[in-house]
Write a protein that holds these residues in place. Sequence first.
Motif, PDB file in Angstrom:
ATOM      1  N   ARG A  51       3.571 -11.166   2.686  1.00 44.45           N
ATOM      2  CA  ARG A  51       2.407 -10.755   1.888  1.00 44.45           C
ATOM      3  C   ARG A  51       1.110 -11.299   2.458  1.00 44.45           C
ATOM      4  NH1 ARG A  51       6.204 -11.751  -2.160  1.00 44.45           N
ATOM      5  NH2 ARG A  51       5.398 -13.845  -2.521  1.00 44.45           N
ATOM      6  N   ASN A  52       1.197 -12.220   3.417  1.00 41.96           N
ATOM      7  CA  ASN A  52      -0.022 -12.727   4.059  1.00 41.96           C
ATOM      8  C   ASN A  52      -0.823 -11.611   4.715  1.00 41.96           C
ATOM      9  OD1 ASN A  52       2.132 -12.478   5.959  1.00 41.96           O
ATOM     10  ND2 ASN A  52       0.990 -13.715   7.421  1.00 41.96           N
ATOM     11  N   GLN A  53      -0.135 -10.514   5.118  1.00 41.73           N
ATOM     12  CA  GLN A  53      -0.828  -9.385   5.742  1.00 41.73           C
ATOM     13  C   GLN A  53      -1.826  -8.734   4.783  1.00 41.73           C
ATOM     14  OE1 GLN A  53      -0.672  -8.434   8.878  1.00 41.73           O
ATOM     15  NE2 GLN A  53       0.956  -9.834   9.523  1.00 41.73           N
ATOM     16  N   LEU A  54      -1.546  -8.833   3.482  1.00 41.15           N
ATOM     17  CA  LEU A  54      -2.412  -8.196   2.484  1.00 41.15           C
ATOM     18  C   LEU A  54      -3.749  -8.922   2.343  1.00 41.15           C
ATOM     19  CD1 LEU A  54       0.269  -7.428  -0.263  1.00 41.15           C
ATOM     20  CD2 LEU A  54      -0.500  -5.968   1.631  1.00 41.15           C
ATOM     21  N   LEU A  55      -3.821 -10.159   2.813  1.00 43.79           N
ATOM     22  CA  LEU A  55      -5.092 -10.894   2.754  1.00 43.79           C
ATOM     23  C   LEU A  55      -6.131 -10.334   3.716  1.00 43.79           C
ATOM     24  CD1 LEU A  55      -3.734 -14.573   2.580  1.00 43.79           C
ATOM     25  CD2 LEU A  55      -4.809 -13.284   0.729  1.00 43.79           C
ATOM     26  N   ASN A  56      -5.697  -9.477   4.655  1.00 40.49           N
ATOM     27  CA  ASN A  56      -6.642  -8.865   5.585  1.00 40.49           C
ATOM     28  C   ASN A  56      -7.327  -7.638   4.992  1.00 40.49           C
ATOM     29  OD1 ASN A  56      -5.914 -10.717   7.615  1.00 40.49           O
ATOM     30  ND2 ASN A  56      -4.125  -9.485   8.148  1.00 40.49           N
ATOM     31  N   ILE A  57      -6.898  -7.220   3.798  1.00 40.86           N
ATOM     32  CA  ILE A  57      -7.468  -6.021   3.184  1.00 40.86           C
ATOM     33  C   ILE A  57      -8.877  -6.257   2.624  1.00 40.86           C
ATOM     34  CG2 ILE A  57      -7.191  -4.354   1.298  1.00 40.86           C
ATOM     35  CD1 ILE A  57      -4.195  -4.442   1.777  1.00 40.86           C
ATOM     36  N   PRO A  58      -9.135  -7.344   1.859  1.00 41.06           N
ATOM     37  CA  PRO A  58     -10.491  -7.546   1.322  1.00 41.06           C
ATOM     38  C   PRO A  58     -11.609  -7.553   2.363  1.00 41.06           C
ATOM     39  CG  PRO A  58      -8.954  -8.935   0.163  1.00 41.06           C
ATOM     40  CD  PRO A  58      -8.190  -8.334   1.301  1.00 41.06           C
ATOM     41  N   PRO A  59     -11.452  -8.212   3.543  1.00 41.18           N
ATOM     42  CA  PRO A  59     -12.535  -8.119   4.535  1.00 41.18           C
ATOM     43  C   PRO A  59     -12.820  -6.682   4.961  1.00 41.18           C
ATOM     44  CG  PRO A  59     -11.012  -9.886   5.119  1.00 41.18           C
ATOM     45  CD  PRO A  59     -10.374  -9.126   3.994  1.00 41.18           C
ATOM     46  N   ALA A  60     -11.757  -5.891   5.141  1.00 36.82           N
ATOM     47  CA  ALA A  60     -11.948  -4.501   5.541  1.00 36.82           C
ATOM     48  C   ALA A  60     -12.605  -3.689   4.427  1.00 36.82           C
ATOM     49  CB  ALA A  60     -10.606  -3.888   5.925  1.00 36.82           C
ATOM     50  N   ALA A  61     -12.174  -3.906   3.181  1.00 30.94           N
ATOM     51  CA  ALA A  61     -12.742  -3.172   2.050  1.00 30.94           C
ATOM     52  C   ALA A  61     -14.222  -3.509   1.860  1.00 30.94           C
ATOM     53  CB  ALA A  61     -11.959  -3.481   0.777  1.00 30.94           C
ATOM     54  N   ALA A  62     -14.562  -4.801   1.960  1.00 30.32           N
ATOM     55  CA  ALA A  62     -15.963  -5.214   1.824  1.00 30.32           C
ATOM     56  C   ALA A  62     -16.822  -4.603   2.924  1.00 30.32           C
ATOM     57  CB  ALA A  62     -16.062  -6.737   1.867  1.00 30.32           C
ATOM     58  N   THR A  63     -16.264  -4.506   4.122  1.00 28.31           N
ATOM     59  CA  THR A  63     -16.995  -3.916   5.244  1.00 28.31           C
ATOM     60  C   THR A  63     -17.268  -2.442   5.010  1.00 28.31           C
ATOM     61  OG1 THR A  63     -15.991  -5.492   6.772  1.00 28.31           O
ATOM     62  CG2 THR A  63     -16.941  -3.505   7.727  1.00 28.31           C
ATOM     63  N   VAL A  64     -16.277  -1.698   4.538  1.00 24.88           N
ATOM     64  CA  VAL A  64     -16.458  -0.264   4.288  1.00 24.88           C
ATOM     65  C   VAL A  64     -17.555  -0.039   3.251  1.00 24.88           C
ATOM     66  CG1 VAL A  64     -15.366   1.811   3.364  1.00 24.88           C
ATOM     67  CG2 VAL A  64     -14.103   0.340   4.948  1.00 24.88           C
ATOM     68  N   ILE A  65     -17.523  -0.813   2.167  1.00 23.72           N
ATOM     69  CA  ILE A  65     -18.555  -0.687   1.129  1.00 23.72           C
ATOM     70  C   ILE A  65     -19.933  -0.999   1.702  1.00 23.72           C
ATOM     71  CG2 ILE A  65     -19.385  -1.652  -1.052  1.00 23.72           C
ATOM     72  CD1 ILE A  65     -16.409  -2.149  -1.764  1.00 23.72           C
ATOM     73  N   GLY A  66     -20.014  -2.073   2.494  1.00 22.05           N
ATOM     74  CA  GLY A  66     -21.293  -2.452   3.090  1.00 22.05           C
ATOM     75  C   GLY A  66     -21.831  -1.400   4.050  1.00 22.05           C
ATOM     76  N   ILE A  67     -20.954  -0.794   4.818  1.00 20.65           N
ATOM     77  CA  ILE A  67     -21.358   0.239   5.779  1.00 20.65           C
ATOM     78  C   ILE A  67     -21.947   1.443   5.054  1.00 20.65           C
ATOM     79  CG2 ILE A  67     -20.380   1.985   7.336  1.00 20.65           C
ATOM     80  CD1 ILE A  67     -18.566  -0.261   8.430  1.00 20.65           C
ATOM     81  N   ILE A  68     -21.316   1.855   3.963  1.00 22.39           N
ATOM     82  CA  ILE A  68     -21.819   3.000   3.194  1.00 22.39           C
ATOM     83  C   ILE A  68     -23.194   2.690   2.610  1.00 22.39           C
ATOM     84  CG2 ILE A  68     -21.407   4.410   1.136  1.00 22.39           C
ATOM     85  CD1 ILE A  68     -18.385   4.055   1.707  1.00 22.39           C
ATOM     86  N   ILE A  69     -23.358   1.479   2.078  1.00 20.88           N
ATOM     87  CA  ILE A  69     -24.663   1.085   1.523  1.00 20.88           C
ATOM     88  C   ILE A  69     -25.725   1.040   2.616  1.00 20.88           C
ATOM     89  CG2 ILE A  69     -25.928  -0.806   0.427  1.00 20.88           C
ATOM     90  CD1 ILE A  69     -23.331  -1.516  -1.058  1.00 20.88           C
ATOM     91  N   ALA A  70     -25.378   0.495   3.787  1.00 17.41           N
ATOM     92  CA  ALA A  70     -26.340   0.398   4.888  1.00 17.41           C
ATOM     93  C   ALA A  70     -26.809   1.771   5.339  1.00 17.41           C
ATOM     94  CB  ALA A  70     -25.717  -0.355   6.063  1.00 17.41           C
ATOM     95  N   ALA A  71     -25.882   2.724   5.453  1.00 12.24           N
ATOM     96  CA  ALA A  71     -26.263   4.080   5.863  1.00 12.24           C
ATOM     97  C   ALA A  71     -27.193   4.714   4.839  1.00 12.24           C
ATOM     98  CB  ALA A  71     -25.010   4.929   6.049  1.00 12.24           C
ATOM     99  N   ARG A  72     -26.942   4.450   3.566  1.00 13.15           N
ATOM    100  CA  ARG A  72     -27.811   4.990   2.514  1.00 13.15           C
ATOM    101  C   ARG A  72     -29.204   4.390   2.598  1.00 13.15           C
ATOM    102  NH1 ARG A  72     -27.482   9.480  -0.209  1.00 13.15           N
ATOM    103  NH2 ARG A  72     -25.229   9.120  -0.285  1.00 13.15           N
TER     104      ARG A  72
END
Length: 502
Positions: free
Chosen positions: A322-343
């Motif tokens: 389950r340690n692999q699942l800890l890599n999901i929040p950094p990726a999710a936060a990045t996707v949200i940030g990228i969308i906001i930056a483009a806007r």
Amino acid sequence: MEISEQKNNASIDIALDNGKELKTTKSQFLSQFTAEDDRQIMRKVDRRVLLLMGIMYLLKQIDFSNAASVKVLQVGLPSNILNELHMSTNDYNWTQTIYYIGLVIFEVPSNLVLKRVSPHKWMTRIFLSWGIVVACHAAIQNKAGFYALRFLLGALEAGFFPGLAAQMCSWYRSDEYGRPIMWMFAFQNCAGIIGSLLVYGISYMNGVGGLSAWRWIFLLEGLVTILFCPAIYFILPDYPKSPSSSKWLTPEEQEYLELRLSDNAPRAADPNFSLKEILNSLKDPKMYLFTASQFLLNIAGYGLSWQLPTITTSLGFASLPRNQLLNIPPAAATVIGIIIAARVMRWAIMTRPLFCQLLNGIALIFFIVLCVPVNPGATYAACVLGTAFYYVYFIPFWAWRSSSLVGATGTAFAIALQTALAQIGGIIAPQVFQSKYAANNYRVSFIICTACAAAAMVSNQILWYLSRDVEGDVLQVRRHRIAAERDGRVWTGEDVKLSSAR
């Protein structure tokens, strides 16, 4: 290629559907289109380009990041990749360094072939060859074989990002360039979510067919990449006025897409090779400053990304796998940030250099947090947000870079050379995180990363001064275009000018 008023007002011959020709000037032609026409045409382009490009980047990033993920798969067990290949953690860091060596060597030659071969054919070749190499990772028996395949992977992938980045300059204006970059980077970081879930799921295949889980990961992901190649060959467009584009664009739409671009943008009619454009790129001091900024931030960002699975595993928040699942929040936060930056960029609130400096400064704060003793929760938060702001930074950065690219050859060469030299940061980054620094939670490594992020801000400040006129033009033209769109019109006034044409 010089920008001139004569070119802006040149007579244009356009073959219409009824066989007639329309002779007009650029501004007269563009004024015949409404804001709704522009939206409809660009929606056609978006549907053809963005989703496909995003999936391409998603697959690329999954194939790229799997080496970092499998390192901590079945860690401590005989089936772990380090045990099977008899490698130390320092040996394993070299797999990433060697990958970037192959990428750096072949980045420029690959991109210079792009226009001569045509983008859709060259991108298909890139995907097919690297998919085969990824699948072959499943047969590795020792570290020498691993090193050889990582070098091949970098060499055969070379030209992928700079090729797409150069191609998008032919479809999107500089003030719109954040949109395709957003799609590339958003899908790239969705790969962090999907890749982590895949690694987690495939981990339960350990021993199936006599293969360790890490071998199944390489094999299955390589096969998916290979099977996706026909979609690239038949769907990815080349340029607005390429013959294949006439299958889904009318002649008027093809002409409109080229004329709406600023005059420095690459076009289908540009020569396949221009030595003059290459020499002009080499003479431009901004080339070296953009490269320095990207190189320095790559050391910090790639270092954190490469070490992220190891750091999150060491925090003790989750057991294997389950340690692999800890890599999901950094990726999710990045996707949200990228969308906001483009806007934010679309609204033309601030210049792109200012936006870059703000994002760089915030990322720097989180790297500083990783340099000091803090509790595991703060370390994880800094990893999540440091990763996010590092990737978000490149949305305005590449849009800023696009405004000083000139011609098909100049654009392909400049992006490829900059990317190749900056990827040396990827060669260095894994070596910054050697095992001898693990005892104090890699504090020395993060001090180096912090210094690099700070130095990147200095390079950006000089760049901001050198490009202040062009970036001022980009902001003002974007605001004019927003105002015209509100009135239902297409902006046909004076466009962005390079500093050399002032």
